[in-house]
Design an enzyme around this catalytic site. Structure first.
Site, PDB file in Angstrom:
ATOM      1  N   GLU A   1      33.871  62.298  14.587  1.00 34.93           N
ATOM      2  CA  GLU A   1      32.649  61.475  14.643  1.00 34.93           C
ATOM      3  C   GLU A   1      31.495  62.461  14.750  1.00 34.93           C
ATOM      4  O   GLU A   1      31.285  63.079  15.795  1.00 34.93           O
ATOM      5  CB  GLU A   1      32.692  60.551  15.868  1.00 34.93           C
ATOM      6  CG  GLU A   1      33.833  59.550  15.856  1.00 34.93           C
ATOM      7  CD  GLU A   1      33.614  58.392  14.896  1.00 34.93           C
ATOM      8  OE1 GLU A   1      32.472  58.195  14.446  1.00 34.93           O
ATOM      9  OE2 GLU A   1      34.590  57.685  14.592  1.00 34.93           O
TER      10      GLU A   1
ATOM     11  N   CYS B   1      23.628  59.887  17.927  1.00 30.80           N
ATOM     12  CA  CYS B   1      24.061  60.105  16.541  1.00 30.80           C
ATOM     13  C   CYS B   1      23.505  58.996  15.649  1.00 30.80           C
ATOM     14  O   CYS B   1      23.197  59.215  14.488  1.00 30.80           O
ATOM     15  CB  CYS B   1      25.576  60.143  16.472  1.00 30.80           C
ATOM     16  SG  CYS B   1      26.338  58.705  17.234  1.00 30.80           S
TER      17      CYS B   1
HETATM   18  P1  NAD Z   1      28.701  70.552  19.092  1.00 26.56           P
HETATM   19  O1  NAD Z   1      29.410  70.418  17.811  1.00 26.56           O
HETATM   20  O2  NAD Z   1      27.867  71.758  19.330  1.00 26.56           O
HETATM   21  O3  NAD Z   1      29.731  70.505  20.316  1.00 26.56           O
HETATM   22  C1  NAD Z   1      30.597  69.407  20.527  1.00 26.56           C
HETATM   23  C2  NAD Z   1      31.784  69.849  21.359  1.00 26.56           C
HETATM   24  O4  NAD Z   1      32.579  70.765  20.594  1.00 26.56           O
HETATM   25  C3  NAD Z   1      31.436  70.583  22.654  1.00 26.56           C
HETATM   26  O5  NAD Z   1      32.298  70.134  23.664  1.00 26.56           O
HETATM   27  C4  NAD Z   1      31.731  72.039  22.311  1.00 26.56           C
HETATM   28  O6  NAD Z   1      32.044  72.838  23.417  1.00 26.56           O
HETATM   29  C5  NAD Z   1      32.931  71.895  21.401  1.00 26.56           C
HETATM   30  N1  NAD Z   1      33.197  73.022  20.492  1.00 26.56           N
HETATM   31  C6  NAD Z   1      32.331  73.957  20.031  1.00 26.56           C
HETATM   32  N2  NAD Z   1      32.970  74.805  19.184  1.00 26.56           N
HETATM   33  C7  NAD Z   1      34.254  74.383  19.098  1.00 26.56           C
HETATM   34  C8  NAD Z   1      35.401  74.842  18.378  1.00 26.56           C
HETATM   35  N3  NAD Z   1      35.339  75.885  17.563  1.00 26.56           N
HETATM   36  N4  NAD Z   1      36.550  74.177  18.523  1.00 26.56           N
HETATM   37  C9  NAD Z   1      36.633  73.091  19.330  1.00 26.56           C
HETATM   38  N5  NAD Z   1      35.573  72.612  20.052  1.00 26.56           N
HETATM   39  C10 NAD Z   1      34.408  73.250  19.933  1.00 26.56           C
HETATM   40  O7  NAD Z   1      27.836  69.231  19.256  1.00 26.56           O
HETATM   41  P2  NAD Z   1      26.774  68.892  20.374  1.00 26.56           P
HETATM   42  O8  NAD Z   1      25.525  69.690  20.147  1.00 26.56           O
HETATM   43  O9  NAD Z   1      27.427  68.942  21.711  1.00 26.56           O
HETATM   44  O10 NAD Z   1      26.484  67.345  20.082  1.00 26.56           O
HETATM   45  C11 NAD Z   1      25.495  66.888  19.220  1.00 26.56           C
HETATM   46  C12 NAD Z   1      26.104  66.432  17.917  1.00 26.56           C
HETATM   47  O11 NAD Z   1      27.061  65.415  18.154  1.00 26.56           O
HETATM   48  C13 NAD Z   1      25.091  65.804  16.975  1.00 26.56           C
HETATM   49  O12 NAD Z   1      25.304  66.272  15.679  1.00 26.56           O
HETATM   50  C14 NAD Z   1      25.401  64.319  17.067  1.00 26.56           C
HETATM   51  O13 NAD Z   1      25.025  63.573  15.943  1.00 26.56           O
HETATM   52  C15 NAD Z   1      26.881  64.350  17.238  1.00 26.56           C
HETATM   53  N6  NAD Z   1      27.335  63.086  17.797  1.00 26.56           N
HETATM   54  C16 NAD Z   1      28.051  62.232  17.000  1.00 26.56           C
HETATM   55  C17 NAD Z   1      28.458  60.994  17.485  1.00 26.56           C
HETATM   56  C18 NAD Z   1      29.235  60.021  16.634  1.00 26.56           C
HETATM   57  O14 NAD Z   1      29.823  59.091  17.187  1.00 26.56           O
HETATM   58  N7  NAD Z   1      29.242  60.163  15.321  1.00 26.56           N
HETATM   59  C19 NAD Z   1      28.135  60.636  18.791  1.00 26.56           C
HETATM   60  C20 NAD Z   1      27.393  61.521  19.559  1.00 26.56           C
HETATM   61  C21 NAD Z   1      27.005  62.755  19.066  1.00 26.56           C
END
Ligand code: NAD
Length: 472
Positions: free
Chosen positions: A229, A263
């Site tokens: 997501e 999001c």
């Molecule tokens: P991010 O991708 O930077 O991080 C998300 C998570 O992934 C964190 O817990 C992080 O520690 C982890 N992570 C980072 N690198 C990783 C790797 N290589 N392997 C596994 N895990 C890893 O995102 P963010 O800045 O925390 O969140 C914002 C983003 O989330 C925005 O793009 C937003 O649109 C999206 N989002 C989507 C939804 C949805 O339902 N579609 C909901 C909320 C947020």
């Protein structure tokens, strides 16, 4: 020993909390332990699992104040944190109510009269949940609750930017030993997330497209399903037949609720040119009425920008837009107040698709408004995006429905905004780069955690017609 991660408080800018990610070896051990415990959890049966989840809910309610305090320190907002906790608790009830019907299985007749079919489903033993910072509690648990009810064990890796809410959840979890064995939170950043993916049987990831791509690749290496997501750039289309008063109120809410850090925030607004001026004047007037929740957290509507990296992105998008000719009518700057980063609801006009603010995810309270002259043009602009999470259309219902069917996104709110955040019944996929895998909403959400297993029973004691010796 791994390197501690210092955590910033979004209201004060102070790094006042520390997490120490476990070394990979301990994550691997935790996964093994939790996977072993899953067997008992599955044997407990659905009734037992519901009972354990309800006990957890009661324990959370007893420590609700501590959870609110932790979430407030994570996110810098009060009313949204209270809402987040209430939605989480009601999601436990909702899934406990729905699960018995959804998990019911029955014997089926087959096309061959002497072969009976028992269609069963088996939970994935260990699910990994990796979540972002914008709704720390809700997005750590949205997949966790149905997975647990399905009979899976779950390990959650929440965002390193907002980890404080985990401690009060764990305190409550410690009072329910059966659940404690099969639900764990591991602290850490990307490296911990990577280790987790290598040791689970299914991963649910919510976060950015860039990380989602890495997660999908890591999951493919392990041959495990990945439900992704990801980001969005939701459009809203407003036709001449729309109720303007209603459209501006809904769009304002859909764009700036949670400071635009959703999001499914509306991030671009296309308005019929006959009502364009009237629309944006009304939007600007309403935007001016919203107040920052500063200096007191109890008042105001707009909380701080949670992640420092996001403040830099919002700033960059605004600068890029202004350099290319956009006009700012409200807000428009990132303010440093008391050490936190803040941005007032910002309405922009004179925007176009050469600007980042119209094409890249901004994740802030920014409302760029662009006129269109035909419905075809509006649909084409709305679909001109790598994202396809959701959208909104404001018009007479007949016109709006016609447009909704042409928009390339997984959910469309008509004469309202962000409805998928409020009601979870509608099954939807994230289109294009907004995600991958089955619906997180509706009945399908729970079924993602089960593998189908067919048991085929021969019920007569004569030779099957296709066996050797029956023909040539
Ligand atoms: P991010 O991708 O930077 O991080 C998300 C998570 O992934 C964190 O817990 C992080 O520690 C982890 N992570 C980072 N690198 C990783 C790797 N290589 N392997 C596994 N895990 C890893 O995102 P963010 O800045 O925390 O969140 C914002 C983003 O989330 C925005 O793009 C937003 O649109 C999206 N989002 C989507 C939804 C949805 O339902 N579609 C909901 C909320 C947020």
């Amino acid at each position: 020993m791994t390197k501690p991660i210092e955590v910033r408080n979004p209201r004060t800018g102070k790094f006042d909390y520390v997490i120490i990610p476990p070394p990979p070896r301990l994550v691997v051990q935790q996964c093994k332990r939790t996977r072993r415990a899953q067997v008992r959890w599955q044997q407990l049966g659905l009734e037992g699992r519901i009972e354990a989840l309800q006990q957890w809910k009661q324990a959370i309610l007893s420590g609700r104040d501590r959870l609110i305090e932790a979430l407030v320190n994570d996110t810098g907002r009060l009313s949204t944190s209270v809402l987040e906790i209430d939605s989480f608790l009601s999601s436990i009830d909702r899934w406990c109510r729905l699960a018995p019907d959804l998990l019911q299985e029955s014997a089926k007749n087959t096309a061959i009269p002497f072969i009976a079919l028992q269609q069963t489903s088996v939970p994935y033993p260990l699910v990994g949940v990796i979540s972002p910072w914008n709704f720390p509690l809700l997005l750590s648990t949205i997949d966790t609750i149905p997975a647990l009810l399905a009979g899976c064990a779950v390990i959650v890796k929440p965002s390193e930017i907002t980890p404080r809410f985990v401690a009060p959840l764990m305190t409550a979890l410690n009072t329910v030993p059966k659940l404690h064995d099969v639900l764990t939170f591991v602290e850490g950043a990307g490296a911990t997330g990577s280790t987790l993916i290598e040791n689970v049987d299914l991963v649910c990831f919510t976060g950015s497209v860039a990380t989602g791509r890495k997660v999908a690749q890591a999951a493919a290496k392990q041959f495990i399903p990945a439900f992704l997501e990801l980001g969005g750039k939701d459009p809203a289309i407003v036709l001449e037949s729309a109720n303007l008063e209603l459209a501006t109120s809904a769009i304002l809410w859909g764009s700036v609720v949670n400071t635009g850090q959703s999001c499914l925030s509306i991030e671009r607004i296309y308005v019929a040119d006959s009502i364009f001026e009237k629309f944006y004047h009304q939007l600007v007037a309403k935007a001016h009425r919203l107040q920052l929740a500063y200096p007191t957290i109890e008042s105001g509507d707009i909380g701080p920008i949670i992640a420092e990296k996001q403040a830099a992105i919002i700033s960059d998008h605004l600068l890029d837009a202004v350099e290319k000719g956009a006009v700012i009518h409200s807000g428009g700057v990132i303010e440093d107040l008391g050490g936190g980063w803040w941005c007032r609801p910002t309405v922009l006009t004179q925007v176009n698709h050469s600007m980042k603010v119209m094409t890249e995810e901004t994740f802030g309270p920014i409302m760029p408004v662009m006129p269109f002259s035909t419905v075809e043009e509006a649909v084409s602009l709305a679909n001109d995006s790598i994202y396809g999470l959701s959208a909104a259309v404001f018009a007479s219902e007949t016109e709006a429905l016609e447009i909704a069917h042409q928009i390339d996104a997984g959910a469309i709110s008509i004469n309202d905004a962000g409805l998928t955040a409020i009601m979870h019944e509608g099954e939807k996929n994230a289109f294009k780069f907004s995600g991958l895998g089955g619906s997180r909403m509706g009945a399908a959400a729970l079924k993602r955690f089960m593998r189908k297993k067919a048991i085929l029973i021969k019920t007569n004691d004569t030779n099957d017609p296709w066996w050797f010796g029956n023909g040539e």
